[in-house]
Design a protein around this motif. Structure first.
Motif, PDB file in Angstrom:
ATOM      1  N   ILE A 167       0.843  -1.209   0.000  1.00 48.84           N
ATOM      2  CA  ILE A 167       0.000   0.000   0.000  1.00 48.84           C
ATOM      3  C   ILE A 167       0.871   1.249   0.000  1.00 48.84           C
ATOM      4  CG2 ILE A 167      -1.618   1.333   1.426  1.00 48.84           C
ATOM      5  CD1 ILE A 167      -2.667  -1.547   2.349  1.00 48.84           C
ATOM      6  N   LEU A 168       1.885   1.256   0.842  1.00 50.17           N
ATOM      7  CA  LEU A 168       2.777   2.427   0.905  1.00 50.17           C
ATOM      8  C   LEU A 168       3.541   2.619  -0.406  1.00 50.17           C
ATOM      9  CD1 LEU A 168       4.077   2.131   4.566  1.00 50.17           C
ATOM     10  CD2 LEU A 168       2.477   3.829   3.629  1.00 50.17           C
ATOM     11  N   ALA A 169       3.922   1.538  -1.047  1.00 44.95           N
ATOM     12  CA  ALA A 169       4.603   1.650  -2.344  1.00 44.95           C
ATOM     13  C   ALA A 169       3.670   2.275  -3.375  1.00 44.95           C
ATOM     14  CB  ALA A 169       5.092   0.282  -2.811  1.00 44.95           C
TER      15      ALA A 169
ATOM     16  N   ARG B 284       2.079   9.618  -5.435  1.00 38.00           N
ATOM     17  CA  ARG B 284       2.563  10.964  -5.105  1.00 38.00           C
ATOM     18  C   ARG B 284       3.663  11.405  -6.073  1.00 38.00           C
ATOM     19  NH1 ARG B 284      -1.673  10.945  -2.212  1.00 38.00           N
ATOM     20  NH2 ARG B 284      -1.658  11.891  -0.169  1.00 38.00           N
ATOM     21  N   LEU B 285       4.532  10.503  -6.444  1.00 45.11           N
ATOM     22  CA  LEU B 285       5.584  10.857  -7.419  1.00 45.11           C
ATOM     23  C   LEU B 285       4.962  11.197  -8.774  1.00 45.11           C
ATOM     24  CD1 LEU B 285       8.331   8.222  -6.527  1.00 45.11           C
ATOM     25  CD2 LEU B 285       8.401  10.698  -6.110  1.00 45.11           C
TER      26      LEU B 285
ATOM     27  N   SER C 188       2.233  17.794 -11.768  1.00 47.41           N
ATOM     28  CA  SER C 188       2.232  19.164 -11.268  1.00 47.41           C
ATOM     29  C   SER C 188       3.344  19.990 -11.915  1.00 47.41           C
ATOM     30  CB  SER C 188       2.414  19.169  -9.750  1.00 47.41           C
ATOM     31  OG  SER C 188       2.545  20.493  -9.273  1.00 47.41           O
ATOM     32  N   ARG C 189       4.523  19.421 -11.999  1.00 50.83           N
ATOM     33  CA  ARG C 189       5.646  20.144 -12.613  1.00 50.83           C
ATOM     34  C   ARG C 189       5.348  20.465 -14.075  1.00 50.83           C
ATOM     35  NH1 ARG C 189      11.253  17.927 -11.301  1.00 50.83           N
ATOM     36  NH2 ARG C 189      10.785  19.115  -9.439  1.00 50.83           N
ATOM     37  N   ARG C 190       4.792  19.504 -14.799  1.00 52.34           N
ATOM     38  CA  ARG C 190       4.441  19.727 -16.204  1.00 52.34           C
ATOM     39  C   ARG C 190       3.384  20.825 -16.332  1.00 52.34           C
ATOM     40  NH1 ARG C 190       1.346  15.150 -18.881  1.00 52.34           N
ATOM     41  NH2 ARG C 190      -0.376  16.449 -18.283  1.00 52.34           N
ATOM     42  N   ASN C 191       2.331  20.736 -15.518  1.00 49.56           N
ATOM     43  CA  ASN C 191       1.284  21.750 -15.572  1.00 49.56           C
ATOM     44  C   ASN C 191       1.799  23.125 -15.163  1.00 49.56           C
ATOM     45  OD1 ASN C 191      -0.578  19.883 -16.465  1.00 49.56           O
ATOM     46  ND2 ASN C 191      -1.546  19.605 -14.471  1.00 49.56           N
TER      47      ASN C 191
END
Length: 171
Positions: A7-9, A15-16, A22-25
């Motif tokens: 689950i954490l993976a 998130r990555l 987000s960076r692209r937008n």
């Protein structure tokens, strides 16, 4: 590998992926003349989220999973997708405004002013609780609450200043 570690993976990969989107937008918005507002508080928000993931990996990777609480967390992911699709290319992890553009008023934004912040608040509490880490849920909820007190004020001011008045986009 434990269920908690899987689950954490998956959450870490999600998130990555969101950071890449987000960076692209952000780059595209800035190229269109958008303005970033309130960048000084952004490192604190990043630190809260990174610390949350690290704490969950350190304390929760071998914990039993409360499947009911995990189901609630997964339901929040559906809301997250609705938010991302509603904002489209305007979604970022930063406060980026396009001067003169109307506010988004479709999807969950028809009903709630800051649905993404509500989802994040739920996530930061539910996943630690699903891993039987109530103190982590409390700590990161408080830290997120502090960040949101600052962020929502900055974002509201920026949107009121730079968005087209009385116009709301409906997609």
């Amino acid at each position: 590998m434990s269920a908690a570690a899987i689950i954490l993976a998956l959450v870490t990969l999600q998130r990555l992926g969101e950071l890449i989107l987000s960076r692209r937008n952000t780059k595209r918005l800035l190229a269109r003349g958008a303005i970033e507002v309130g960048a000084r508080h952004y490192p604190f928000i990043v630190a809260v989220h990174v610390a949350w993931l690290i704490a969950l990996w350190m304390l929760g990777r071998n914990q039993r999973v409360d499947w009911l609480l995990l189901a609630a967390f997964v339901m929040l992911q559906g809301l997250r997708l609705w938010i991302l699709s509603s904002l489209g290319s305007r979604w970022t992890t930063r406060i980026i405004v396009l001067p003169g553009e109307p506010l988004i008023a479709s999807g969950p934004y028809r009903y709630v002013a800051h649905p993404n912040y509500a989802v994040v608040a739920g996530e930061l509490a539910l996943l630690p609780l699903a891993l039987h880490l109530p103190y982590a849920a409390l700590l990161f909820s408080v830290m997120n609450g502090i960040a949101l007190l600052v962020r929502i004020r900055i974002e509201a001011r920026a949107l009121a200043t730079f968005s087209r008045p009385f116009a709301r986009a409906v997609s």
